[in-house]
Design a protein around this motif. Structure first.
Motif, mmCIF file in Angstrom:
data_model
loop_
_atom_site.group_PDB
_atom_site.id
_atom_site.type_symbol
_atom_site.label_atom_id
_atom_site.label_comp_id
_atom_site.label_asym_id
_atom_site.label_seq_id
_atom_site.Cartn_x
_atom_site.Cartn_y
_atom_site.Cartn_z
ATOM 1 N N GLY A 175 34.487 -10.041 10.497
ATOM 2 C CA GLY A 175 33.143 -9.471 10.664
ATOM 3 C C GLY A 175 32.302 -10.118 11.750
ATOM 4 N N PHE A 176 32.872 -11.070 12.500
ATOM 5 C CA PHE A 176 32.102 -11.685 13.585
ATOM 6 C C PHE A 176 32.360 -10.911 14.877
ATOM 7 N N LYS A 177 31.295 -10.709 15.659
ATOM 8 C CA LYS A 177 31.427 -9.873 16.855
ATOM 9 C C LYS A 177 31.873 -10.706 18.051
ATOM 10 N N GLU A 178 31.043 -11.683 18.411
ATOM 11 C CA GLU A 178 31.370 -12.552 19.540
ATOM 12 C C GLU A 178 32.074 -13.791 18.984
ATOM 13 N N VAL A 179 33.225 -14.115 19.565
ATOM 14 C CA VAL A 179 33.939 -15.316 19.091
ATOM 15 C C VAL A 179 34.372 -16.135 20.306
ATOM 16 N N ALA A 180 33.855 -17.358 20.386
ATOM 17 C CA ALA A 180 34.279 -18.256 21.469
ATOM 18 C C ALA A 180 35.085 -19.394 20.842
ATOM 19 N N VAL A 181 36.248 -19.669 21.434
ATOM 20 C CA VAL A 181 37.115 -20.731 20.919
ATOM 21 C C VAL A 181 37.113 -21.856 21.949
ATOM 22 N N HIS A 182 36.593 -23.012 21.571
ATOM 23 C CA HIS A 182 36.475 -24.120 22.524
ATOM 24 C C HIS A 182 37.487 -25.217 22.259
#
Ligand code: SAM
Length: 289
Positions: A255-262
């Motif tokens: 359900g998350f729209k923007e996902v950044a993986v650092h």
């Protein structure tokens, strides 16, 4: 799958065996100058002393030890949360499973207007509250009992979110929590977070995650560390997802729209965090709904 139906902790939702790990990490934050003396416990000191030879061995054979990845994740999470406060105007933080982490204490000193709620299992929450009261807790900084496996009732994520102002931008933070649960269980928790964050004008979630990097050159030592954590906490410590792409797709499914993986290595030379020559093992996820 763990079933979590009502507000009272049942055998299946009682994960208090995990709380000992907060003493270890709390002591690491203190030892590295990130915290105040009250956050360090005798148990944490003993656990750190016990793992000193193991950490030395891991540094020798794998080029990094458990504490290095803890410090990397802590620093990058701090950075992400501060960026949300400074750049996106986030005014409320709900830090779940905060244990003996000094993040709330530190952030409240830097941003006194921030509304900061910490949640943890009842025993740990009571301990943290007493600790903050002793140090001198600030207005709009509270610690509440929470069990992330409870889907309803006073200790549920929903109940803690309802304590916040629905008109303010909000971030949920977890650190050192999600790998104590199997993927199916933690995905239901993530889905609840995503749903709960919809009530705010903007909602974010920041967490660390240890992926299952099977091709990592030190994978056998990762499995060793996995067993070690499992031994101390008397349970499993599963690794989730095999690539950054899989992590992103997984969070979007929840359900998350923007996902950044650092990758912490992105911040070498920019943030105060230990640098290693070997590939990193932890990821910091920043999502928004
Ligand atoms: C490894 S510690 C991390 C503590 C802190 N976030 C840190 O990084 O220092 C894991 C924390 O998860 C908490 N915890 C375990 N099961 C939980 C649950 N079902 N709901 C909420 N917190 C839980 C433990 O009490 C403990 O404080």
């Amino acid at each position: 799958m763990t079933s979590a139906i009502n507000s009272s902790s049942t055998a299946s939702t009682d994960t208090s065996r995990i709380s000992i790990s907060a003493h270890y990490t709390g002591y690491v934050w203190y030892k590295h100058g990130l915290s105040a003396p009250g956050f360090a416990t005798g148990m944490g000191r003993i656990a750190n002393a016990a793992l000193t030879p193991i950490n030395a061995f891991l540094r020798l054979v794998a080029g990094a030890d458990i504490d290095i990845f803890l410090l990397q994740r802590h620093s990058v999470i701090d950075h992400q949360v501060e960026a949300l406060i400074q750049e996106q105007g986030v005014e409320q933080v709900l830090e779940l499973a905060s244990g003996l982490s000094p993040r709330g204490y530190r952030l409240k000193q830097k941003y006194p207007k921030l509304n900061y709620i910490e949640g943890d299992l009842p025993g740990m929450a009571a301990r943290k509250k007493a600790l903050l009261d002793e140090i001198g807790s600030q207005p709009n900084h509270s610690v509440l009992p929470c069990n992330i496996l409870e889907k309803s009732g006073d200790q549920s994520i929903k109940a803690l979110l309802s304590q916040l102002d629905p008109n303010k931008k909000t971030v949920i933070v977890t650190e050192g929590l999600v790998n104590y649960f199997d993927l199916e269980t933690i995905k239901t928790v993530w889905a609840q977070m995503a749903e709960g964050l919809k009530q705010f004008p903007e909602g974010y979630y920041v967490t660390d995650l240890y992926p299952d990097f099977v091709h990592h050159p030190s994978y056998k030592y990762v499995q060793f560390a996995q067993k070690l954590v499992g031994f101390f906490t008397r349970g499993q410590w599963p690794l989730h997802y095999r690539s950054d792409e899989a992590i992103k797709a997984g969070f979007q499914q929840d359900g998350f729209k923007e996902v950044a993986v650092h990758d912490p290595a992105e911040f070498y030379g920019k943030l105060n965090l230990p640098e290693v020559k070997t590939q990193t093992l932890v990821r910091i996820i920043r999502t928004s709904i």
